[in-house]
Design an enzyme around this catalytic site. Structure first.
Site, PDB file in Angstrom:
ATOM      1  CG  ASP A  73      -2.291  -1.523   1.091  1.00  0.00           C
ATOM      2  OD1 ASP A  73      -2.122  -1.030  -0.115  1.00  0.00           O
ATOM      3  OD2 ASP A  73      -2.551  -1.005   1.809  1.00  0.00           O
ATOM      4  CG  ASN A 147      -3.796   6.167   3.685  1.00  0.00           C
ATOM      5  OD1 ASN A 147      -5.110   5.100   2.513  1.00  0.00           O
ATOM      6  ND2 ASN A 147      -2.680   4.381   3.971  1.00  0.00           N
ATOM      7  CG  ASP A 148      -3.171   8.732   7.172  1.00  0.00           C
ATOM      8  OD1 ASP A 148      -1.775   9.208   6.918  1.00  0.00           O
ATOM      9  OD2 ASP A 148      -3.465   7.895   7.637  1.00  0.00           O
ATOM     10  CD  GLN A 246       3.924   7.540   0.552  1.00  0.00           C
ATOM     11  OE1 GLN A 246       3.638   8.334  -0.218  1.00  0.00           O
ATOM     12  NE2 GLN A 246       4.286   5.776   0.875  1.00  0.00           N
TER      13      GLN A 246
END
Length: 291
Positions: A73, A147-148, A246
């Protein structure tokens, strides 16, 4: 065979030899079918690149019709943010751990990919978040998140204090380790581990999930995905905001983080027969049906 997609981009995690081996196998298979294959330059070594068409990952959106990610993912997240502005769809081959987004198992890779490229697939639209960090009235950072977006304390280990507004309406002030602002896709990641709800990918919502709040009255809430969330750091000497884990930006007191839904969604292509609930049951080890 009639192909719906003819220019295929391949991305893999180079640090895992078995993943690169699968990428090369898939590349040869697709080229043998008369398709044009473009491989991310950072996914293979120089010795592996002989005879391959290499391009920079950042150019995928301008060149390919569809991108295939081999890995976990984490790889999917980074590629998703690059392709969303171009509306290029994604296919995920799971060679990571959980694989909530990379749902095609390796042993079904060749058959599943061929079927999808010929038009046999279930499309699923996934939302992204866009964020702006504002300091003293100046925008200092812009990022996307699939995602977030997570605002949390830093290495000092002290709780941070902040205020949250939704559509310019005050929601709460909070003292905690931080806040998770999650998409439905991210609801099965850090948000879930912090007590947040699982949101089906088609639910038009953004979840706000406190991280270890001092007051037990602070609970996760879900808001409409058309809303704008404003986070303002009121106290915290070592706070930081992370985007999909990231990328990050260090925060100072009175910095604001503005979050809203990104204008484009990302399309993920699943094999026929894919079920979100089957995936959840498998990944989260839920019980099977009794009857």
């Amino acid at each position: 065979m009639n192909w719906l997609f003819k220019k295929i981009g391949l991305v893999a995690r180079q640090s895992k030899p078995e993943v690169v081996e699968s990428l090369l196998l898939l590349s040869h298979h697709l080229e043998s079918q008369g398709l044009h294959v473009f491989i991310d330059r950072d996914s293979v070594t120089r010795s592996q690149a002989q005879g391959l068409t290499l391009i920079d990952r950042s150019d995928f959106g301008k060149i390919v019709d569809v991108a295939i990610v081999l890995g976990g993912d984490g790889t999917m997240l980074s590629v998703a943010r690059l392709l969303a502005p171009y509306r290029v769809p994604l296919i995920g081959i799971n060679q990571g751990r959980l694989g909530f987004m990379t749902d095609i198992p390796l042993h079904q890779m060749l058959d599943s990919v061929s079927a999808i490229l010929s038009g046999e697939f279930l499309p699923e639209e996934r939302m992204l978040l866009q964020s702006t960090v504002v300091r003293d009235g100046v925008e200092i950072a812009h990022h996307l998140a699939f995602n977030d977006i997570v605002i949390n304390r830093g290495a000092m280990g002290q709780m941070i204090e902040f205020e949250v507004f939704v559509d310019n309406q005050f929601v709460y002030s909070q003292r905690s380790d931080g806040l998770i602002i999650s998409t439905p896709t991210g609801s099965t990641a850090y948000s879930l581990a912090s007590g947040g709800p699982i949101l089906h990918p088609t639910v038009p919502a953004i979840s706000l999930v406190p991280i270890c709040p001092q007051s037990l009255n602070n609970r996760p809430i879900a808001i409409n995905d058309s809303s704008e969330v404003e986070f303002m750091l009121t106290r915290g000497i070592d706070a930081r905001v992370h985007f999909d884990g990231q990328a990050h930006c260090d925060l100072m007191e009175l910095d604001r983080v503005l979050v809203r839904r990104y204008r484009n969604s990302l399309k993920i292509l699943h094999p026929l027969g894919y079920s979100y609930f089957d995936m959840l049951r498998q990944k989260l080890h839920w019980g099977e049906r009794l009857l």
